[in-house]
Design a protein around this motif. Structure first.
Motif, mmCIF file in Angstrom:
data_model
loop_
_atom_site.group_PDB
_atom_site.id
_atom_site.type_symbol
_atom_site.label_atom_id
_atom_site.label_comp_id
_atom_site.label_asym_id
_atom_site.label_seq_id
_atom_site.Cartn_x
_atom_site.Cartn_y
_atom_site.Cartn_z
ATOM 1 N N LEU A 13 0.839 -1.200 0.000
ATOM 2 C CA LEU A 13 0.000 0.000 0.000
ATOM 3 C C LEU A 13 0.877 1.254 0.000
ATOM 4 C CD1 LEU A 13 -3.029 0.627 0.023
ATOM 5 C CD2 LEU A 13 -2.884 0.853 2.503
ATOM 6 N N THR A 14 0.631 2.113 -0.977
ATOM 7 C CA THR A 14 1.484 3.286 -1.190
ATOM 8 C C THR A 14 0.626 4.507 -1.510
ATOM 9 O OG1 THR A 14 3.246 1.885 -2.093
ATOM 10 C CG2 THR A 14 3.366 4.234 -2.600
ATOM 11 N N LYS A 15 1.030 5.654 -0.965
ATOM 12 C CA LYS A 15 0.362 6.909 -1.312
ATOM 13 C C LYS A 15 1.406 7.985 -1.561
ATOM 14 C CE LYS A 15 -3.003 9.703 -2.154
ATOM 15 N NZ LYS A 15 -3.880 9.481 -3.331
ATOM 16 N N ILE A 16 1.347 8.562 -2.764
ATOM 17 C CA ILE A 16 2.248 9.647 -3.140
ATOM 18 C C ILE A 16 1.410 10.891 -3.413
ATOM 19 C CG2 ILE A 16 3.958 10.445 -4.814
ATOM 20 C CD1 ILE A 16 4.614 7.482 -5.357
ATOM 21 N N VAL A 31 3.089 7.172 2.291
ATOM 22 C CA VAL A 31 3.022 5.761 2.690
ATOM 23 C C VAL A 31 3.768 4.965 1.633
ATOM 24 C CG1 VAL A 31 1.505 3.797 3.155
ATOM 25 C CG2 VAL A 31 0.808 6.093 3.852
ATOM 26 N N ASP A 32 4.727 4.155 2.073
ATOM 27 C CA ASP A 32 5.655 3.523 1.131
ATOM 28 C C ASP A 32 5.590 1.996 1.207
ATOM 29 O OD1 ASP A 32 7.685 2.943 -0.613
ATOM 30 O OD2 ASP A 32 9.295 3.815 0.593
ATOM 31 N N HIS A 33 4.808 1.395 0.314
ATOM 32 C CA HIS A 33 4.733 -0.062 0.172
ATOM 33 C C HIS A 33 4.576 -0.775 1.525
ATOM 34 C CE1 HIS A 33 6.528 1.200 -3.681
ATOM 35 N NE2 HIS A 33 5.886 0.146 -4.171
ATOM 36 N N GLU A 69 -0.476 3.194 -5.294
ATOM 37 C CA GLU A 69 -0.113 1.832 -5.688
ATOM 38 C C GLU A 69 -0.599 0.871 -4.610
ATOM 39 O OE1 GLU A 69 4.066 1.290 -6.452
ATOM 40 O OE2 GLU A 69 4.288 3.344 -7.177
ATOM 41 N N GLY A 70 -0.699 -0.401 -5.000
ATOM 42 C CA GLY A 70 -1.083 -1.431 -4.045
ATOM 43 C C GLY A 70 -2.556 -1.363 -3.681
ATOM 44 N N TYR A 77 -12.791 -7.342 2.275
ATOM 45 C CA TYR A 77 -13.229 -6.587 1.101
ATOM 46 C C TYR A 77 -12.113 -5.675 0.600
ATOM 47 C CZ TYR A 77 -17.844 -8.039 2.767
ATOM 48 O OH TYR A 77 -18.923 -8.779 3.197
ATOM 49 N N ASP A 78 -11.954 -5.623 -0.714
ATOM 50 C CA ASP A 78 -10.914 -4.809 -1.327
ATOM 51 C C ASP A 78 -11.306 -3.331 -1.286
ATOM 52 O OD1 ASP A 78 -9.565 -3.417 -3.785
ATOM 53 O OD2 ASP A 78 -8.431 -5.280 -3.502
ATOM 54 N N ILE A 79 -10.383 -2.481 -0.826
ATOM 55 C CA ILE A 79 -10.710 -1.062 -0.650
ATOM 56 C C ILE A 79 -10.944 -0.344 -1.978
ATOM 57 C CG2 ILE A 79 -9.506 -0.879 1.558
ATOM 58 C CD1 ILE A 79 -7.203 0.519 0.047
ATOM 59 N N ILE A 80 -10.415 -0.888 -3.072
ATOM 60 C CA ILE A 80 -10.593 -0.258 -4.380
ATOM 61 C C ILE A 80 -11.803 -0.841 -5.109
ATOM 62 C CG2 ILE A 80 -9.548 0.142 -6.654
ATOM 63 C CD1 ILE A 80 -6.807 0.029 -5.264
#
Length: 211
Positions: A13-16, A31-33, A69-70, A77-80
């Motif tokens: 899980l990543t947030k840029i 948040v990095d992988h 990413e991720g 349940y999948d968040i996406i």
């Protein structure tokens, strides 16, 4: 309640975040992988300094912001792919609001009735849950009192009750004791420890998992 091994799983899980300064784009990796697994029934804490990405991670798990990413699974349940199912699976308590998310001109009881309605909790079930939560949080005698007249600690208890109204299997908490004095912070921690045991005895609740 869906029976899954893990309450929360994250997969790289990543947030840029992208920003622009003097016409130049900057990229901040908040948040990095991240890869974590939180088992059912587990208390799980995220520790780190300010700006480490804890709130960003929780917001992704709550489907408030999308990952770069991720992905992750909440209650299986999948968040996406399954955001609506994810949202019905958790309660969220954000202590930093200091009670601003409550309606101060309503009583604690009326606040909870309103949020129970928004969560589509049947009226008879809502009434039982509200009474049980107010009793657990020591607010029964103050249930008709306007929230604007509550102390900060009392507002925190109302917000916790609100997060549990729809009987979520998972409870996300971001800074649950921020802004509280030492005594109120200790009392809040003790309440959280007791929640699993006490609410688990009530037929209208099951035991939530905590992150």
């Amino acid at each position: 309640m869906q029976m899954v091994e893990y309450a929360v799983e994250t997969f790289d899980l990543t947030k840029i975040f992208e920003s622009k300064e003097n016409g130049v784009k900057r990229y901040i990796k908040a948040v990095d992988h991240v890869n974590i697994k939180v088992k059912q029934g587990e208390f799980f804490g995220l520790l780190g300094p300010n700006g480490a990405g804890k709130t960003t991670l929780i917001k992704m798990l709550c489907t408030i912001i999308l990952p770069t990413e991720g992905t992750a699974k909440v209650n299986g349940y999948d968040i996406i792919k399954e955001p609506y199912k994810v949202r019905s699976s958790f309660g969220w308590f954000h202590g930093e609001t200091g009670g601003r998310s409550l309606y101060w001109r309503l009583s604690a009881e009326d606040n909870l009735k309103f949020y129970a309605y928004l969560q589509n909790v049947p009226k008879d079930v809502a009434e039982r849950r509200i009474s049980a939560l107010l009793e657990f949080f020591g607010l029964t005698k103050e249930r008709k009192k306007l929230v604007k007249d509550y102390s900060t600690g009392m507002k925190v208890r109302v917000m916790l009750a609100r997060a549990l109204l729809h009987n979520p299997p998972i409870l996300f908490m971001d800074e649950p004791t921020i802004g509280l004095d030492t005594i109120s912070a200790v009392e809040t921690r003790q309440l959280l420890k007791a929640l699993n045991v006490e609410l688990g005895k009530n037929r209208d609740f099951h035991k939530p998992q905590y992150v």
